[in-house]
Design an enzyme around this catalytic site. Structure first.
Site, PDB file in Angstrom:
ATOM      1  N   ARG A  57       0.939   5.926   8.028  1.00 44.03           N
ATOM      2  CA  ARG A  57       0.969   6.115   6.578  1.00 44.03           C
ATOM      3  C   ARG A  57       0.423   7.490   6.190  1.00 44.03           C
ATOM      4  NH1 ARG A  57       1.931   1.119   4.007  1.00 44.03           N
ATOM      5  NH2 ARG A  57       1.011  -0.694   4.989  1.00 44.03           N
ATOM      6  N   LYS A  81       0.822  -1.199   0.000  1.00 46.44           N
ATOM      7  CA  LYS A  81       0.000   0.000   0.000  1.00 46.44           C
ATOM      8  C   LYS A  81       0.858   1.251   0.000  1.00 46.44           C
ATOM      9  CE  LYS A  81      -2.684  -2.656   3.220  1.00 46.44           C
ATOM     10  NZ  LYS A  81      -2.845  -2.875   4.652  1.00 46.44           N
ATOM     11  N   GLY A  82       2.102   1.091   0.430  1.00 52.26           N
ATOM     12  CA  GLY A  82       2.968   2.243   0.684  1.00 52.26           C
ATOM     13  C   GLY A  82       3.193   3.166  -0.503  1.00 52.26           C
ATOM     14  N   ASP A 104       7.505   3.300  -2.660  1.00 54.52           N
ATOM     15  CA  ASP A 104       7.773   4.272  -1.599  1.00 54.52           C
ATOM     16  C   ASP A 104       9.258   4.318  -1.239  1.00 54.52           C
ATOM     17  OD1 ASP A 104       7.743   1.697  -0.481  1.00 54.52           O
ATOM     18  OD2 ASP A 104       6.171   2.130   0.984  1.00 54.52           O
ATOM     19  N   LYS A 136      17.481   3.936   0.495  1.00 53.29           N
ATOM     20  CA  LYS A 136      18.411   3.710   1.615  1.00 53.29           C
ATOM     21  C   LYS A 136      19.555   2.877   1.068  1.00 53.29           C
ATOM     22  CE  LYS A 136      15.223   2.797   5.320  1.00 53.29           C
ATOM     23  NZ  LYS A 136      14.877   1.838   6.376  1.00 53.29           N
ATOM     24  N   VAL A 179      11.921   4.824   8.761  1.00 54.50           N
ATOM     25  CA  VAL A 179      11.095   6.014   8.540  1.00 54.50           C
ATOM     26  C   VAL A 179       9.621   5.666   8.345  1.00 54.50           C
ATOM     27  CG1 VAL A 179      12.923   7.527   7.652  1.00 54.50           C
ATOM     28  CG2 VAL A 179      11.746   5.979   6.088  1.00 54.50           C
TER      29      VAL A 179
END
Ligand code: IMP
Ligand code: MG
Length: 197
Positions: free
Chosen positions: A177, A55-56, A112, A143, A165
């Site tokens: 979220r 979902k991110g 994301d 990252k 994060v």
């Protein structure tokens, strides 16, 4: 400014959770507008098919899609990774496939965050087999320190340090979220690694 404040919360277990702002909502939006321009410049006049990972990635997809001029369509996929809460196991499983074929399309995978790279590695090999015309990757956050799989993104919003994060689609056990900014989550001490999908 509300978002400059550190959000503090006591969880049921009594553990202190707090979110320290890292990237403001304004900076996120500005960067997304620049990425959208760059993507359109790379593929002028083509229909772009954005594929986001639920979902991110959805927050990033909707803002990015609204900033790309011209024809854009989109679709969604969902994966789950096995493993403990804050460590990647490297096992990725497809839980929801795309609605339509990507053959011959210019596909931009919209995620994301690129962390170990296991998720994107899995998705890119799956999509490549389906013969898209072009296959590119856009991530809001990268990252690089955590990378295990050999994956790189074509469009990166922000490179960030190895901190856990949340916000702007990113969750910790499905929470946070909805924050319009990205912040570092601390549970007493900083959480290293990853959380749930
Ligand atoms: P990867 O497969 O290790 O690259 O992980 C990508 C996925 O892990 C992301 O789509 C997120 O769902 C999750 N993830 C990785 N790092 C974070 C983080 O710092 N906060 C929240 N979720 C994260
Ligand atoms: Mg995700």
């Amino acid at each position: 400014m509300a978002e400059a404040r550190t959000a503090k919360k006591n969880t049921k277990s009594g553990q202190k959770e707090s979110v320290r702002p890292l990237i403001s909502a304004g900076r996120i939006q500005k960067r997304i507008r620049a990425l959208a321009k760059e993507i359109r410049r790379d593929f002028p006049g083509e229909r772009l098919h954005l594929v986001s990972v639920l979902k991110g990635g959805v927050f990033f997809l909707t803002d990015l899609a609204r900033s790309i001029p011209g024809e854009v369509s989109f679709d969604f996929i969902a994966v789950s990774s096995y493993g403990q809460n804050t460590h990647s196991s490297g096992q990725v499983r497809l839980t929801r496939d795309l609605d339509s074929s990507i053959e011959g399309r210019t596909v931009i995978v919209v995620e994301d965050i690129l962390d170990t790279g296991m998720t994107l590695h899995y998705l890119l090999s799956l999509f490549q087999q389906r013969k898209p015309k072009h296959l590119r990757v856009a991530v809001l956050l990268d990252k690089p320190e955590r990378r295990i799989a050999a994956v790189r993104a074509d469009y990166v919003g922000f490179s960030i340090p190895n901190e856990f994060v949340v916000g702007y689609g990113l969750d910790y056990s499905e929470r946070y979220r909805n924050l319009p900014y990205v912040g570092i989550l601390t549970l007493g001490s900083a959480v290293k690694g990853r959380g749930t999908e």
